[in-house]
Motif scaffolding. Structure first.
Motif, PDB file in Angstrom:
ATOM      1  N   ALA A 220      18.058  88.594  47.961  1.00  0.00           N
ATOM      2  CA  ALA A 220      18.334  87.349  48.866  1.00  0.00           C
ATOM      3  C   ALA A 220      17.191  86.089  47.941  1.00  0.00           C
ATOM      4  CB  ALA A 220      17.943  87.210  49.415  1.00  0.00           C
TER       5      ALA A 220
ATOM      6  N   ASP B  33      20.628  81.282  45.697  1.00  0.00           N
ATOM      7  CA  ASP B  33      21.494  80.574  46.861  1.00  0.00           C
ATOM      8  C   ASP B  33      23.356  80.967  46.169  1.00  0.00           C
ATOM      9  OD1 ASP B  33      19.345  79.798  48.615  1.00  0.00           O
ATOM     10  OD2 ASP B  33      18.413  78.405  47.107  1.00  0.00           O
TER      11      ASP B  33
ATOM     12  N   THR C 152      23.222  88.556  48.183  1.00  0.00           N
ATOM     13  CA  THR C 152      23.983  87.347  49.653  1.00  0.00           C
ATOM     14  C   THR C 152      23.912  86.074  48.837  1.00  0.00           C
ATOM     15  OG1 THR C 152      21.310  86.072  49.986  1.00  0.00           O
ATOM     16  CG2 THR C 152      21.855  88.483  51.154  1.00  0.00           C
TER      17      THR C 152
ATOM     18  N   ASN D 251      24.234  76.326  54.150  1.00  0.00           N
ATOM     19  CA  ASN D 251      23.275  77.602  53.952  1.00  0.00           C
ATOM     20  C   ASN D 251      22.088  77.259  53.358  1.00  0.00           C
ATOM     21  OD1 ASN D 251      25.432  79.360  53.669  1.00  0.00           O
ATOM     22  ND2 ASN D 251      26.210  77.868  52.196  1.00  0.00           N
ATOM     23  N   CYS D 252      21.416  76.432  53.552  1.00  0.00           N
ATOM     24  CA  CYS D 252      20.032  75.807  53.052  1.00  0.00           C
ATOM     25  C   CYS D 252      19.546  74.882  54.461  1.00  0.00           C
ATOM     26  CB  CYS D 252      19.797  75.281  51.263  1.00  0.00           C
ATOM     27  SG  CYS D 252      19.892  76.334  50.478  1.00  0.00           S
TER      28      CYS D 252
ATOM     29  N   ARG E  44      19.165  75.718  57.533  1.00  0.00           N
ATOM     30  CA  ARG E  44      18.218  76.793  57.961  1.00  0.00           C
ATOM     31  C   ARG E  44      17.151  76.541  57.586  1.00  0.00           C
ATOM     32  NH1 ARG E  44      20.227  81.836  59.353  1.00  0.00           N
ATOM     33  NH2 ARG E  44      18.915  82.481  58.194  1.00  0.00           N
TER      34      ARG E  44
ATOM     35  N   SER F 214      11.413  76.486  55.299  1.00  0.00           N
ATOM     36  CA  SER F 214      12.824  77.415  54.424  1.00  0.00           C
ATOM     37  C   SER F 214      12.552  78.944  54.976  1.00  0.00           C
ATOM     38  CB  SER F 214      13.076  76.984  53.495  1.00  0.00           C
ATOM     39  OG  SER F 214      13.553  75.809  53.968  1.00  0.00           O
TER      40      SER F 214
ATOM     41  N   ASP G 116      14.214  81.418  54.948  1.00  0.00           N
ATOM     42  CA  ASP G 116      14.624  81.919  53.809  1.00  0.00           C
ATOM     43  C   ASP G 116      13.887  82.505  53.097  1.00  0.00           C
ATOM     44  OD1 ASP G 116      17.174  82.479  55.357  1.00  0.00           O
ATOM     45  OD2 ASP G 116      18.220  80.989  54.891  1.00  0.00           O
ATOM     46  N   TYR G 117      13.105  81.637  52.821  1.00  0.00           N
ATOM     47  CA  TYR G 117      12.401  81.569  51.386  1.00  0.00           C
ATOM     48  C   TYR G 117      10.911  81.956  51.469  1.00  0.00           C
ATOM     49  CZ  TYR G 117      16.214  79.329  49.763  1.00  0.00           C
ATOM     50  OH  TYR G 117      17.578  78.881  49.367  1.00  0.00           O
TER      51      TYR G 117
ATOM     52  N   PHE H 197      15.151  84.535  63.159  1.00  0.00           N
ATOM     53  CA  PHE H 197      16.074  84.246  61.438  1.00  0.00           C
ATOM     54  C   PHE H 197      15.410  85.883  61.350  1.00  0.00           C
ATOM     55  CE2 PHE H 197      15.493  80.381  61.554  1.00  0.00           C
ATOM     56  CZ  PHE H 197      15.827  79.786  60.721  1.00  0.00           C
TER      57      PHE H 197
ATOM     58  N   ASN I 248       8.852  88.447  55.986  1.00  0.00           N
ATOM     59  CA  ASN I 248      11.034  88.574  56.353  1.00  0.00           C
ATOM     60  C   ASN I 248      11.294  89.580  56.288  1.00  0.00           C
ATOM     61  OD1 ASN I 248      13.258  88.092  55.682  1.00  0.00           O
ATOM     62  ND2 ASN I 248      12.591  85.742  54.980  1.00  0.00           N
TER      63      ASN I 248
ATOM     64  N   LYS J 205      14.309  90.740  54.505  1.00  0.00           N
ATOM     65  CA  LYS J 205      14.883  90.963  53.840  1.00  0.00           C
ATOM     66  C   LYS J 205      13.930  91.031  52.101  1.00  0.00           C
ATOM     67  CE  LYS J 205      16.158  85.847  52.038  1.00  0.00           C
ATOM     68  NZ  LYS J 205      16.952  85.021  52.344  1.00  0.00           N
TER      69      LYS J 205
END
Length: 248
Positions: free
Chosen positions: A52, A55, A81, A126-127, A130, A144, A146-147, A183, A195, A197
């Motif tokens: 992941a 991006d 991803t 996508n960024c 989220r 964020s 995702d990070y 998330f 997280n 992932k």
């Protein structure tokens, strides 16, 4: 941060692509990072360690050379991803692009306007979409998820741990936990939200994350963690439905 990788076996060609990307991203005022790879093994190793991390990945495909297409299949097999964008001076690999699920196929010389629209749309979808606002003191801060590798509470301070750096917020885990539930962040210990992932290895009393950090697992949360991690590994559609049912 918008993380971009460029794979191109030709250094001169990769420099040209990087220059164009840097110019456009600077105009768009995005926070971004670009890594360039000339050797397949280097990119595969990064994705193997953290599927992941990126991006979007731009892959240059020279005429009469299908090796980069095979590289894309290898990256997909590692459950990368990132969205893939193929770049080539010929249109010969368009159907290969469909086969590997490429986001787009750019013909050289790259149309600057088309690339700018592609980057803007991908970033927005996508960024930016989220990101979340979480309460900190009398105000809010944008994060964020995702990070973020994990969140750790230390007294009344929350340590936000990223892949390569960290920041500290004057808050408590209980006050921001609900913002990370959509998330699928998991609580492995009363002081940690992780997280999934970024999980590399699960042991009986601790987790090894992809950035090398070790996070403790409470003996009271081990079974729940394993069950929820299995849920996380379900197809995305199932997870999405589950999140929506919990967060109407």
């Amino acid at each position: 941060m918008y993380y971009i990788a460029v794979f191109d076996g030709n250094k001169d060609s990769s420099q040209s692509t990087n220059l164009l990307l840097n110019t456009i991203l600077h105009e768009l005022t995005f926070e971004y990072s670009i890594d360039t790879y000339c050797y397949e093994e280097e990119l595969i190793q990064v994705i193997r360690e953290n599927p992941a991390f990126y991006d979007i990945v731009f892959v240059d495909v020279p005429p009469d050379n299908t090796a980069p297409i095979s590289l894309c299949r290898d990256l997909n097999a590692l459950h990368m991803t990132a969205r893939i964008v193929l770049i080539s001076s010929v249109a010969d690999y368009v159907f290969d692009g469909y086969d590997i699920g490429a986001l787009n196929y750019l013909i050289k010389p790259i149309d600057r306007s088309k690339l700018k629209r592609l980057l803007y749309a991908d970033y927005q979808s996508n960024c930016l979409s989220r990101k979340i606002l979480v309460p900190v003191g009398a105000g809010h801060i944008q994060l964020s998820p995702d990070y973020i590798v994990f969140l750790e509470v230390i007294n009344k301070t929350v340590r936000v741990r990223y892949e390569k750096d960290e920041e500290f917020l004057k808050s408590t885990l209980s006050s921001i936990k609900e913002y990370f539930e959509p998330f699928y962040f998991l609580q492995c210990h009363r002081s940690y939200l992780i997280n999934p992932k970024f999980i590399k290895q699960i042991m009986r009393t601790s987790l090894i994350m992809t950035n090398g950090d070790t996070v403790p697992i409470s003996k009271y949360r081990y079974k729940e963690l394993i069950n929820r991690f299995h849920d996380y590994l379900e197809p995305p559609r199932s997870r999405s439905s589950d999140s929506q049912s919990k967060n109407p």
